[in-house]
Motif scaffolding. Structure first.
Motif, mmCIF file in Angstrom:
data_model
loop_
_atom_site.group_PDB
_atom_site.id
_atom_site.type_symbol
_atom_site.label_atom_id
_atom_site.label_comp_id
_atom_site.label_asym_id
_atom_site.label_seq_id
_atom_site.Cartn_x
_atom_site.Cartn_y
_atom_site.Cartn_z
ATOM 1 N N PRO A 1 5.227 9.002 4.244
ATOM 2 C CA PRO A 1 6.081 8.994 5.438
ATOM 3 C C PRO A 1 5.293 8.875 6.740
ATOM 4 N N LEU A 2 4.061 9.405 6.747
ATOM 5 C CA LEU A 2 3.230 9.304 7.947
ATOM 6 C C LEU A 2 2.802 7.863 8.210
ATOM 7 N N LEU A 3 2.549 7.103 7.153
ATOM 8 C CA LEU A 3 2.107 5.715 7.299
ATOM 9 C C LEU A 3 3.251 4.762 7.602
ATOM 10 N N ASN A 4 4.448 5.112 7.173
ATOM 11 C CA ASN A 4 5.580 4.191 7.314
ATOM 12 C C ASN A 4 5.859 3.733 8.746
ATOM 13 N N PRO A 5 5.841 4.623 9.763
ATOM 14 C CA PRO A 5 6.097 4.140 11.130
ATOM 15 C C PRO A 5 5.084 3.097 11.592
ATOM 16 N N PHE A 6 3.825 3.254 11.203
ATOM 17 C CA PHE A 6 2.802 2.295 11.605
ATOM 18 C C PHE A 6 3.019 0.942 10.929
ATOM 19 N N ILE A 7 3.470 0.969 9.700
ATOM 20 C CA ILE A 7 3.627 -0.274 8.944
ATOM 21 C C ILE A 7 4.916 -0.993 9.299
ATOM 22 N N TYR A 8 6.014 -0.254 9.406
ATOM 23 C CA TYR A 8 7.306 -0.895 9.628
ATOM 24 C C TYR A 8 7.654 -1.079 11.100
ATOM 25 N N SER A 9 6.955 -0.378 11.990
ATOM 26 C CA SER A 9 7.287 -0.477 13.412
ATOM 27 C C SER A 9 6.156 -1.071 14.240
ATOM 28 N N ILE B 1 0.842 -1.205 0.000
ATOM 29 C CA ILE B 1 0.000 0.000 0.000
ATOM 30 C C ILE B 1 0.873 1.250 0.000
ATOM 31 N N VAL B 2 1.900 1.253 0.868
ATOM 32 C CA VAL B 2 2.810 2.400 0.934
ATOM 33 C C VAL B 2 3.599 2.537 -0.367
ATOM 34 N N VAL B 3 4.065 1.407 -0.895
ATOM 35 C CA VAL B 3 4.810 1.426 -2.157
ATOM 36 C C VAL B 3 3.943 1.975 -3.276
ATOM 37 N N THR B 4 2.670 1.567 -3.308
ATOM 38 C CA THR B 4 1.749 2.029 -4.345
ATOM 39 C C THR B 4 1.503 3.530 -4.230
ATOM 40 N N ILE B 5 1.284 4.010 -2.991
ATOM 41 C CA ILE B 5 1.057 5.447 -2.785
ATOM 42 C C ILE B 5 2.282 6.253 -3.191
ATOM 43 N N PHE B 6 3.455 5.816 -2.751
ATOM 44 C CA PHE B 6 4.682 6.558 -3.017
ATOM 45 C C PHE B 6 5.024 6.561 -4.506
ATOM 46 N N TYR B 7 5.097 5.374 -5.096
ATOM 47 C CA TYR B 7 5.474 5.283 -6.504
ATOM 48 C C TYR B 7 4.372 5.805 -7.424
ATOM 49 N N GLY B 8 3.115 5.498 -7.095
ATOM 50 C CA GLY B 8 2.017 5.938 -7.949
ATOM 51 C C GLY B 8 1.946 7.442 -8.078
ATOM 52 N N SER B 9 2.005 8.144 -6.933
ATOM 53 C CA SER B 9 1.945 9.609 -6.958
ATOM 54 C C SER B 9 3.203 10.216 -7.570
ATOM 55 N N THR B 10 4.365 9.588 -7.332
ATOM 56 C CA THR B 10 5.618 10.091 -7.909
ATOM 57 C C THR B 10 5.618 9.970 -9.428
ATOM 58 N N ILE B 11 5.207 8.814 -9.922
ATOM 59 C CA ILE B 11 5.154 8.599 -11.370
ATOM 60 C C ILE B 11 4.153 9.554 -12.010
ATOM 61 N N PHE B 12 3.001 9.750 -11.350
ATOM 62 C CA PHE B 12 1.990 10.666 -11.892
ATOM 63 C C PHE B 12 2.506 12.101 -11.933
#
Length: 254
Positions: free
Chosen positions: A226-234, A189-200
């Motif tokens: 970045p806000l979601l990353n701490p919840f997902i990875y930690s 989900i985080v990868v999709t948000i990050f890469y999807g918005s960056t590519i767009f």
């Protein structure tokens, strides 16, 4: 895994520090909405540096998970300490070259007319809009050089997770499948948000730009991800949750 998480946490701090403090000061005061020419160039370079590094680090973390799940017996041999260090150093070096190219090409253009950037930080597409010269060379650089960074790392990440998912599907344990899928889906989900918005943001025609659209899209990969990353990875990690719990218990005893 924890070596990559520690470096990723530091990277996220540096990444959001490039844009969020200035954005907050601009929201609180009209006087803070001004940035110097050199300050804009520095902000762009730092943002592209840490943003590009995050692309490669996400790919490295996906590759690390791939080896842990698909090659568990060879994991310690494949992902040696020196290999992990090379992944991190290589991410910063490649991204530093990439960000330098984009910054130099952008700020070597002549700017005339309005100096108001339609964005909350100095990003490449909004700054290019202020140029009074044809920017087809800059757009070509974005597609070729930027594409090798973003699209290349995205492909590596997707290939790693395709292999992981195919491995999971072969598991006989339903609980094992559920547990692994839950972890992978959160990261995807985080990868999709990050890469999807960056590519767009960076790989669309100039004619499709809309006023205010840049800021909305950029919020996804500069703040939301970045806000979601701490919840997902930690907070989804049992060892991390156990350590946090122990710290709170010790504080309560004192």
């Amino acid at each position: 895994m924890y070596f990559f998480l520690a470096n990723f946490s530091l990277l996220e701090i540096l990444y959001v520090s490039c844009t969020v403090p200035k954005m907050l000061s601009s929201l609180l005061s009209d006087c803070s909405k001004v940035i110097s020419f050199s300050g804009c160039a520095i902000q762009m370079y730092c943002f592209l540096l840490f943003g590009g590094t995050e692309c490669y680090m996400l790919a490295a973390m996906a590759y690390d998970r791939y080896n842990a799940i698909c090659h568990p017996l060879l994991y310690t041999l494949i992902m040696r300490e020196i290999v992990c260090i090379r992944h991190i150093v290589g991410s910063y070096v490649i991204s530093a070259v990439n960000s330098l190219i984009h910054t130099v090409f952008t700020f070597s253009l002549p700017f005339c007319g309005s100096n108001e950037i339609d964005h909350f930080f100095c990003d490449v597409p909004p700054v290019l809009e202020l140029s009074c010269q044809d920017i087809w060379v800059n757009e070509l650089v974005i597609f070729v050089v930027g594409g090798s960074v973003v699209i290349g790392s995205f492909i590596v990440t997707m290939i790693s997770y395709i292999e992981i998912i195919s491995k999971i599907l072969k598991l006989h344990s339903a609980s094992g499948k559920k547990k692994t899928f839950a972890t992978c889906s959160s990261h995807l989900i985080v990868v999709t948000i990050f890469y999807g918005s960056t590519i767009f943001m960076y790989f669309r025609p100039r004619s499709s730009y809309r006023i205010g659209q840049n800021s909305l899209v950029s919020l996804m990969y500069t703040i939301i991800a970045p806000l979601l990353n701490p919840f997902i990875y930690s907070l989804r990690n049992k060892e991390v949750k156990s350590s946090i719990k122990n710290v709170f218990l010790k504080q309560m005893k004192f």
